[in-house]
Design an enzyme around this catalytic site. Structure first.
Site, PDB file in Angstrom:
ATOM      1  N   ASP A  68       0.872  -1.175   0.000  1.00 33.81           N
ATOM      2  CA  ASP A  68       0.000   0.000   0.000  1.00 33.81           C
ATOM      3  C   ASP A  68       0.910   1.227   0.000  1.00 33.81           C
ATOM      4  O   ASP A  68       1.201   1.800   1.048  1.00 33.81           O
ATOM      5  CB  ASP A  68      -0.914  -0.008   1.227  1.00 33.81           C
ATOM      6  CG  ASP A  68      -1.852   1.192   1.255  1.00 33.81           C
ATOM      7  OD1 ASP A  68      -2.305   1.615   0.171  1.00 33.81           O
ATOM      8  OD2 ASP A  68      -2.129   1.708   2.352  1.00 33.81           O
ATOM      9  N   GLU A  77      -2.285  -1.883  -4.937  1.00 35.84           N
ATOM     10  CA  GLU A  77      -3.484  -1.242  -5.464  1.00 35.84           C
ATOM     11  C   GLU A  77      -3.105  -0.403  -6.667  1.00 35.84           C
ATOM     12  O   GLU A  77      -2.011   0.182  -6.711  1.00 35.84           O
ATOM     13  CB  GLU A  77      -4.122  -0.332  -4.407  1.00 35.84           C
ATOM     14  CG  GLU A  77      -4.988  -1.054  -3.440  1.00 35.84           C
ATOM     15  CD  GLU A  77      -5.792  -0.126  -2.544  1.00 35.84           C
ATOM     16  OE1 GLU A  77      -6.507  -0.654  -1.711  1.00 35.84           O
ATOM     17  OE2 GLU A  77      -5.694   1.103  -2.667  1.00 35.84           O
ATOM     18  N   ASP A 115      -2.117   1.245   7.420  1.00 28.31           N
ATOM     19  CA  ASP A 115      -1.475   1.037   6.118  1.00 28.31           C
ATOM     20  C   ASP A 115      -1.017  -0.409   5.950  1.00 28.31           C
ATOM     21  O   ASP A 115      -1.101  -0.975   4.858  1.00 28.31           O
ATOM     22  CB  ASP A 115      -0.319   2.016   5.927  1.00 28.31           C
ATOM     23  CG  ASP A 115      -0.814   3.454   5.886  1.00 28.31           C
ATOM     24  OD1 ASP A 115      -1.591   3.779   4.971  1.00 28.31           O
ATOM     25  OD2 ASP A 115      -0.458   4.233   6.784  1.00 28.31           O
TER      26      ASP A 115
END
Length: 154
Positions: free
Chosen positions: A7, A67, A139
């Site tokens: 992330d 992502e 996170d």
């Protein structure tokens, strides 16, 4: 198979490592890499790159997942995210590690069952999927969710 979820963020990049054996998923490790907001950009990016490279060297994952990048309303924020993402993905590239990319909605759907899930729903589901795993922060939780989604998506 070991999957490293990522992330990326300039201020705090999360990472999470899971092992998959058939349909079973187990927690290996997770963490967060924070950068000093007062440091020059080049040093912050180098810190991210070095820290993720160290995670890769320590755990030797089979692949990574992140992502997909999204556009913020603020172009400066989008640029900073892209630079941080570049540093993290470069660490994967330097280790010859395949990186799969997934949309945030797809990650949420794969973990929670709905693409509109919020962070608290994702974190609650992580406690179910990875019971007893100590999660280092929001996170790191997001990174674990990315890894789990990648495992579920094949």
């Amino acid at each position: 198979m070991l999957i490293l979820g990522l992330d990326p963020s300039l201020s705090c990049t999360g990472w999470g490592l899971i092992r998959t054996e058939g349909s079973r998923i187990s927690h290996i490790a997770n963490g967060q890499v924070k950068t000093d907001a007062k440091a020059p950009m080049a040093q912050r990016l180098d810190h991210l790159h070095a820290a993720i490279a160290a995670v890769i060297a320590t755990y030797a994952p089979d692949r990574a997942a992140a992502e997909e990048v999204f556009a913020n309303k603020n172009p400066q924020s989008t640029l900073k995210l892209a630079q941080a993402r570049g540093a993290v993905l470069a660490a994967c590239g330097a280790a010859n590690l395949e990186v799969r990319e997934h949309a945030a909605r797809l990650v949420k759907k794969a973990v929670v069952g709905t693409g509109g899930a919020d962070k608290t729903q994702v974190q609650a589901m992580l406690k179910v999927l990875l019971p007893g795993a100590p999660i280092e922060g929001a996170d790191a939780a997001d990174a674990l969710a990315v890894a789990i989604a990648d495992a579920n998506l094949g």
